[in-house]
Scaffold this active site. Structure first.
Site, PDB file in Angstrom:
ATOM      1  N   HIS A   1     -25.723  47.842 -10.778  1.00 38.71           N
ATOM      2  CA  HIS A   1     -25.242  49.202 -11.043  1.00 38.71           C
ATOM      3  C   HIS A   1     -26.248  50.079 -11.762  1.00 38.71           C
ATOM      4  O   HIS A   1     -26.242  51.287 -11.595  1.00 38.71           O
ATOM      5  CB  HIS A   1     -23.883  49.159 -11.740  1.00 38.71           C
ATOM      6  CG  HIS A   1     -22.811  48.851 -10.748  1.00 38.71           C
ATOM      7  ND1 HIS A   1     -22.352  47.582 -10.558  1.00 38.71           N
ATOM      8  CD2 HIS A   1     -22.205  49.622  -9.817  1.00 38.71           C
ATOM      9  CE1 HIS A   1     -21.472  47.592  -9.575  1.00 38.71           C
ATOM     10  NE2 HIS A   1     -21.363  48.805  -9.107  1.00 38.71           N
TER      11      HIS A   1
ATOM     12  N   ASP B   1     -20.922  44.508  -2.117  1.00 42.94           N
ATOM     13  CA  ASP B   1     -20.109  43.315  -2.361  1.00 42.94           C
ATOM     14  C   ASP B   1     -19.881  42.514  -1.084  1.00 42.94           C
ATOM     15  O   ASP B   1     -19.882  41.293  -1.112  1.00 42.94           O
ATOM     16  CB  ASP B   1     -18.759  43.716  -2.988  1.00 42.94           C
ATOM     17  CG  ASP B   1     -18.898  43.912  -4.489  1.00 42.94           C
ATOM     18  OD1 ASP B   1     -19.632  43.124  -5.117  1.00 42.94           O
ATOM     19  OD2 ASP B   1     -18.297  44.856  -5.029  1.00 42.94           O
TER      20      ASP B   1
HETATM   21  C1  PEP Z   1     -19.940  48.032  -2.776  1.00 39.97           C
HETATM   22  O1  PEP Z   1     -19.590  46.928  -3.202  1.00 39.97           O
HETATM   23  O2  PEP Z   1     -20.630  48.184  -1.737  1.00 39.97           O
HETATM   24  C2  PEP Z   1     -19.572  49.246  -3.509  1.00 39.97           C
HETATM   25  C3  PEP Z   1     -19.823  50.435  -3.013  1.00 39.97           C
HETATM   26  O3  PEP Z   1     -18.982  49.082  -4.731  1.00 39.97           O
HETATM   27  P1  PEP Z   1     -19.807  48.755  -6.078  1.00 39.97           P
HETATM   28  O4  PEP Z   1     -21.280  48.837  -5.720  1.00 39.97           O
HETATM   29  O5  PEP Z   1     -19.413  49.735  -7.101  1.00 39.97           O
HETATM   30  O6  PEP Z   1     -19.368  47.371  -6.366  1.00 39.97           O
HETATM   31 MG    MG Z   2     -18.104  46.858  -4.784  1.00 34.95          MG
END
Ligand code: PEP
Ligand code: MG
Length: 574
Positions: free
Chosen positions: A190, A456
């Protein structure tokens, strides 16, 4: 010494600046200071005073930057710091048990925190997290350790750290910080995602860089290739500066596409939306021509607060975004806490596998009051534009039905309270787990839209932790298994008559546009800086060529073969 270190390009760009090593060291709390009680008490009081002055100055700065409301948090911290009962207790420990100031303070605070942790009153329980935060400052001041304020570093600083949490990243002062480099992390961690929305050049996963650079040393970063140069030579600096100039020029050219839509040569329009983590990201979206928001990660609103934001505080944040987007669709995701995003005031349990643990929708269904306050705020926001609500980390239809039932309850409550909202707010889900991808057809009957979270979906399909740099080479969305999951999700959505977008980082991967367009993706949502590039790609493509590409790619056995086929195609058409 001039030296080059390789890492992962997390947010593109070029910078030259002065290194600042940011590290959270373990505090060394020595226990005994027999016979020095007076001195220890004096140290304790001095450090308390110093902490108060620091908090007052942070509070004043926060009033100017974020407004009075946000600054109130620090008033609360000062009140806790000045608690006389706590002070007396710590002084007693110093006198009675011959403890050092730092040791006694730590014992006193932990006692207080444990008591707060065990209370039924949620508000008081949350004060435990505040108290621990204050204690860290107070302890550092006793020990004479410098406290780094990431929001006030000198001009042209490049931060070097083992890791930066998303909340560290949120604090970075964009006027002075020209880049960051971390030892760990991957492209979809993140802090990397936030660097892209802040448009700060960043390199992650460099290994032990902290021990190879000193604060104050000049460094250059090429965050397109993922190279850090320590003490660059004049030639190397000139090279970085000239690359920076072309990079910024190309960015300007692409921004000319700001007001156009992504329409393919054969007339098919797809959505080109952006992802945000904070209302402050919206100007970047508009600057880059994002025609909607495909993912607003609301957990940052929760993480940047010292308690659960109230329904009204949430309403104000969401409304700001929706109004600023002026009639363009805004997809707001319910809180996705857990995994690599923690919430100090919530006391999330320590877990062996946090990415497989109590996170996202799981937390919200177990604590429906959190989901309810968010739904209510979002429904109220619907009066100001087009709001779509999205649920993260779904694995079963039971979860979807429970979340929908709570949604209906909230609508009922608002009606009874005569609070206006639009009745047709869409409720969709993220496709982030193989469990949903495999059964996309069935899930499509239950919800209004899908959005594929490839960050994910890749980690769960391949069983590869997205933030672990030791296995970063295995984290590969081009793995045919992941591509199959994406294709099944798109087919399932369309079979069920709903639209599907993608808001994982793969949507912004310029090499993947033709493949995803050929699979039938309806909208791409990505870091704002990628929007112009993806628009340009779509405008160069014909859907029928892309459909044929998908057929060829899905016949391949390895990622390498997949990429060779895609690159051949892109060379011809893009
Ligand atoms: C993902 O998992 O692709 C997503 C957009 O959510 P995050 O990156 O916030 O887990
Ligand atoms: Mg995600």
């Amino acid at each position: 010494m001039n030296k080059k270190i390789n890492g992962i390009d997390a947010s593109p760009g070029y910078s030259i600046g002065i290194a600042y090593i940011y590290s959270e060291m373990e505090l060394d709390l020595k226990k005994d200071r027999t016979g020095r009680a007076e001195l220890e008490i004096e140290k304790l009081l001095e450090a308390r005073n110093k902490s108060k002055n620091q908090l007052v100055s942070i509070m004043e700065k926060t009033v100017l930057i974020l407004g009075k409301d946000k600054a109130e948090i620090f008033q609360g911290h000062i009140t806790l710091l000045e608690d006389e009962d706590l002070l007396e207790e710590v002084i007693e420990l110093i006198k009675g048990d011959s403890l050092s100031a730092e040791y006694a303070l730590n014992v006193g605070i932990e006692g207080y925190c444990e008591m707060l942790d065990n209370l039924d009153d949620e508000y008081l329980r949350e004060r435990g997290a505040d108290l621990r935060d204050i204690a860290k400052r107070w302890l550092k001041n006793i020990l004479g350790i410098e406290i780094v304020d990431l929001s006030s570093l000198p001009k042209d600083t490049i931060i070097i750290a083992k890791d930066l949490t998303p909340s560290d990243t949120a604090q970075l002062d964009l006027k002075n910080i020209v880049g960051f480099v971390t030892e760990i992390g991957g492209k979809t961690a993140h802090s990397s995602i936030m660097a892209r929305s802040l448009e700060i050049p960043a390199i992650v996963g460099t290994g032990n860089i902290c021990s190879q650079v000193k604060s104050g040393e000049e460094i250059a970063i090429d965050a397109v290739e993922g190279i850090v140069i320590i003490s660059p030579t004049k030639e190397e600096k000139d090279d970085i500066l000239s690359k920076k100039e072309s990079f910024l020029q190309e960015k300007e050219i692409l921004k000319k596409l700001k007001d156009v839509e992504a329409i393919s040569k054969d007339g098919i329009t797809v959505g080109t939306w952006a992802n945000i983590g904070d209302p402050k990201d919206v100007p970047g979206v508009l600057r880059n021509g994002g025609l909607g928001i495909g993912l607003y990660r609301t957990e940052f609103l929760f993480m940047n607060s010292d308690k659960f934001p109230t329904e009204n505080e949430q309403f104000i944040a969401y409304k700001n975004v929706v109004e600023a987007m002026d009639g363009k669709p805004v997809t707001i995701r319910t809180m996705d806490i857990g995994g690599d995003k923690s919430l100090p005031y919530m006391d999330l349990p320590k877990e062996e596998n946090p990415f497989l643990g109590w996170r996202a929708l799981r937390v919200c269904l177990d604590r429906p009051e959190i989901l309810k306050s968010q739904y209510r705020a979002l429904l109220r926001t619907s009066m100001y534009g087009i709001v779509k609500i999205m649920l993260p980390m779904v694995i079963s239809i039971e979860e979807v039905r429970k979340a929908k039932a709570i949604f209906e309850e909230c609508k009922k409550e608002l009606r009874a309270e005569n609070i206006p909202f639009k009745d047709n707010v869409e409720l969709g889900i993220m496709v982030e787990t193989p469990a949903v991808a495999f059964r996309a057809k069935q899930f499509a009957k239950e919800v209004d839209f899908f959005s594929i979270g490839t960050n994910d979906l890749t980690q769960y399909t391949l069983a590869v932790d997205r933030g672990n740099e030791n296995i970063a080479h295995l984290y590969d969305t081009y793995n045919p298994g992941v591509l199959e999951a994406i294709k099944l999700s798109i087919e399932g959505a369309h079979f069920g008559g709903i639209k599907i977008s993608m808001c994982g980082e793969f949507a912004g991967d310029s090499e993947a546009t033709a493949l995803l367009f050929g699979m039938g993706l309806d909208a791409f949502s990505m870091s704002a800086i990628s929007v112009p590039k993806i628009k340009r790609n779509i405008r160069e493509l014909n859907k029928s060529d892309c459909v044929a590409l998908v057929e060829r790619v899905m016949e391949k056995s390895t990622s390498e073969e997949v990429l060779i086929e895609i690159r051949k195609f892109n060379k011809k058409y893009l």
